[in-house]
Design a protein around this motif. Structure first.
Motif, mmCIF file in Angstrom:
data_model
loop_
_atom_site.group_PDB
_atom_site.id
_atom_site.type_symbol
_atom_site.label_atom_id
_atom_site.label_comp_id
_atom_site.label_asym_id
_atom_site.label_seq_id
_atom_site.Cartn_x
_atom_site.Cartn_y
_atom_site.Cartn_z
ATOM 1 N N TYR A 111 0.842 -1.201 0.000
ATOM 2 C CA TYR A 111 0.000 0.000 0.000
ATOM 3 C C TYR A 111 0.876 1.249 0.000
ATOM 4 O O TYR A 111 2.079 1.195 0.206
ATOM 5 N N SER A 170 -9.738 -2.619 -0.739
ATOM 6 C CA SER A 170 -9.455 -1.411 -1.508
ATOM 7 C C SER A 170 -10.463 -0.304 -1.189
ATOM 8 O O SER A 170 -10.090 0.859 -0.996
ATOM 9 N N GLU A 174 -9.423 3.149 0.869
ATOM 10 C CA GLU A 174 -9.564 4.409 0.131
ATOM 11 C C GLU A 174 -10.329 5.447 0.955
ATOM 12 O O GLU A 174 -10.061 6.649 0.863
#
Length: 287
Positions: A111, A170, A174
């Motif tokens: 990440y 994800s 986010e």
């Protein structure tokens, strides 16, 4: 000759006080600049979060030379490069499958933080955001995904698990200003008895598929032979229909002529109708 001291006074050896202070001031300024410089250098791959009397400025400082107010402002450097976070060993994830078995999963998460959101991350989570964001999000997602699959699916569908984890994690990261690059499944461990049962079932299935293949192959071979035999039979019928008595006699006479013209033929057997077989001795004239 003596000089009058009143007319010619002696020069004083005392230095003015202002001149004595200047070196001290210079030294103090240099020391201050060393201890609290008015600038900070941010290397490539980092952004700076500027704190003014402890309060974070929401506009990140870019890589390069940045000026600050000494003793009033300071800068926290935060990496925006790709990082890896391991959930392995004692940090691995235990989950329950759909059929109630304990599954142990080891993962590595790749990440990076959003460069324009570093200040928000620092304000909300501080510098230990891995333990506060990455770890709980991954653990929760892994348990949710494993819970939807049977143990046999978990053992065989690693790509499916990875895909579902990517989709779930994800979205969650986010929301917290973190970009997920990839999730790598290092290992998935099931109870030993379950693995043995799955392997036995898999071998039985492969054996069954092998037998089906052999049967299909034999069927195709039998069909090929049947078609070949049918073709030969059809050809024989066509040939038999074209072999008239007159044609056979003509063909026989042609063959006799060919033998007679040969160098080594001295005896020719000529069947004559179905009553006798005359033997004709033809002398070898050429010799």
């Amino acid at each position: 000759m003596q000089l009058d001291p009143d007319k010619f006074p002696k020069k004083s050896g005392n230095t003015p006080a202002a001149l004595k202070v200047i070196p001290v001031v210079i030294i103090a300024v240099v020391l201050f600049l060393i201890i609290a410089p008015p600038f900070v250098v941010i290397p490539s791959g980092y952004v700076g979060v500027k704190l003014t009397l402890g309060k974070a400025d929401m506009e990140e400082l870019p890589p390069g030379l940045n000026f600050i107010i000494p003793a009033v402002q300071r800068v926290i450097k935060m990496s925006v490069r790709t990082h890896s976070y391991d959930l392995r060993g004692a940090n691995s994830i235990n989950s329950l499958s759909k059929d109630g078995l304990t599954i142990n999963t080891e993962l590595t998460v790749l990440y990076k933080i959003m460069p324009t959101k570093a200040a928000e991350i620092y304000v909300e989570y501080g510098l230990d955001y891995e333990d506060k964001i990455i770890k709980p999000v991954i653990r929760s997602a892994a348990r949710d995904v494993i819970a939807t699959l049977d143990s046999s699916q978990v053992y065989q569908e690693r790509e499916l698990i990875q895909k579902k984890l990517m989709e779930s994690v994800s979205k969650e990261l986010e929301k917290r200003y973190i970009i997920l690059d990839e999730i790598l499944i290092r290992d998935i461990r099931l109870p030993k008895r379950v693995v043995e049962a799955i392997e036995q079932k898999r071998r039985a299935y492969e054996e069954m598929q092998k037998m089906k293949f052999i049967v299909e192959k034999e069927k195709l071979e039998a069909e090929r032979k049947r078609v070949e035999a049918q073709g030969i039979a059809d050809a024989n019928k066509i040939i038999a229909g074209s072999l008239t008595k007159e044609y056979l006699q003509w063909k026989f006479i042609e063959n006799i002529k060919a033998y007679a013209q040969g160098d080594n033929n001295t005896v020719i057997l000529i069947p004559y109708d179905q009553q006798m077989t005359p033997i004709i001795n033809i002398p070898n004239i050429k010799k």
